[in-house]
Design a protein around this motif. Structure first.
Motif, short mmCIF file in Angstrom:
data_model
loop_
_atom_site.label_atom_id
_atom_site.label_comp_id
_atom_site.label_asym_id
_atom_site.label_seq_id
_atom_site.Cartn_x
_atom_site.Cartn_y
_atom_site.Cartn_z
N LYS A 1 -1.88 -14.36 6.57
CA LYS A 1 -3.11 -14.46 7.78
C LYS A 1 -3.04 -12.82 8.24
CE LYS A 1 -3.05 -18.92 9.36
NZ LYS A 1 -2.79 -20.03 10.61
N THR A 2 -2.36 -11.99 8.31
CA THR A 2 -2.39 -10.61 8.91
C THR A 2 -3.26 -9.82 8.15
OG1 THR A 2 -0.94 -8.98 9.99
CG2 THR A 2 -0.15 -9.72 7.56
N ASP A 3 -3.97 -8.81 9.12
CA ASP A 3 -4.82 -7.96 8.47
C ASP A 3 -4.27 -6.73 7.99
OD1 ASP A 3 -6.90 -9.84 8.72
OD2 ASP A 3 -7.17 -9.14 11.08
N PHE A 4 -2.91 -6.47 8.58
CA PHE A 4 -2.08 -5.31 8.31
C PHE A 4 -0.65 -5.35 7.76
CE2 PHE A 4 -2.34 -6.24 12.53
CZ PHE A 4 -1.26 -6.23 13.26
N PRO A 5 -0.21 -4.65 6.95
CA PRO A 5 1.39 -4.88 6.57
C PRO A 5 2.11 -5.04 7.93
CG PRO A 5 0.36 -2.94 5.52
CD PRO A 5 -0.57 -3.30 6.69
N LEU A 6 3.32 -5.89 7.55
CA LEU A 6 4.14 -5.85 8.69
C LEU A 6 5.65 -5.48 8.05
CD1 LEU A 6 3.35 -9.68 9.96
CD2 LEU A 6 2.74 -7.34 11.01
N ARG B 1 -1.36 -11.65 -0.56
CA ARG B 1 -2.56 -11.67 -0.70
C ARG B 1 -2.99 -12.70 -1.99
NH1 ARG B 1 -3.06 -10.74 3.75
NH2 ARG B 1 -4.37 -8.97 4.80
N GLU B 2 -4.02 -13.35 -2.09
CA GLU B 2 -4.35 -14.38 -3.02
C GLU B 2 -4.62 -13.35 -4.42
OE1 GLU B 2 -4.59 -17.91 -3.01
OE2 GLU B 2 -3.81 -17.48 -0.77
N LYS B 3 -3.87 -13.98 -5.55
CA LYS B 3 -4.40 -13.31 -6.96
C LYS B 3 -5.87 -13.42 -7.23
CE LYS B 3 0.14 -14.14 -9.09
NZ LYS B 3 0.98 -14.88 -9.99
N ASP B 4 -6.33 -12.46 -7.82
CA ASP B 4 -7.75 -12.19 -8.55
C ASP B 4 -7.89 -13.17 -9.47
OD1 ASP B 4 -8.22 -10.51 -6.29
OD2 ASP B 4 -7.77 -8.65 -8.13
#
Length: 102
Positions: A18-23, A99-102
């Protein structure tokens, strides 16, 4: 599913999706309530292993030496104590996204 019924690993998976940036591991600890940094790294390692059979990929932003600027490669997720090139202890922690795989 309610977050209170999720395992720690499922909560980390959901957070990193869900996050928009790396944590960093410390940021994940603060958000999820995990007490040990190594526990976060262990969960991320197992998420990366299971991603081979799932529809997501774990993205690792490698740690960088703040003295010489070199990226430090990792076999397993962890925070290196020193730069292997210049031996400086000024090393930024690795960051993670899912992230989801392409």
């Amino acid at each position: 599913m309610s977050e209170s019924f999720m395992t720690t690993r499922e909560r980390i998976l959901l957070l990193l999706k869900k996050t928009d940036f790396p944590l960093t591991a410390k940021e994940i600890m603060q958000i999820t309530g995990i007490r040990k940094e190594q526990e976060v790294y262990d969960h991320i390692y197992h998420l990366a292993l299971s991603s081979k059979h799932k529809n997501y990929v774990v993205i690792l932003y490698p740690p960088k030496c703040q003295s010489c600027g070199s990226e430090i490669s990792l076999e397993k997720p962890k925070r290196p104590s020193r730069c292997p090139k210049c031996k400086s202890e000024r090393v930024s922690p690795p960051k993670f996204l899912i992230r989801e795989k392409d």
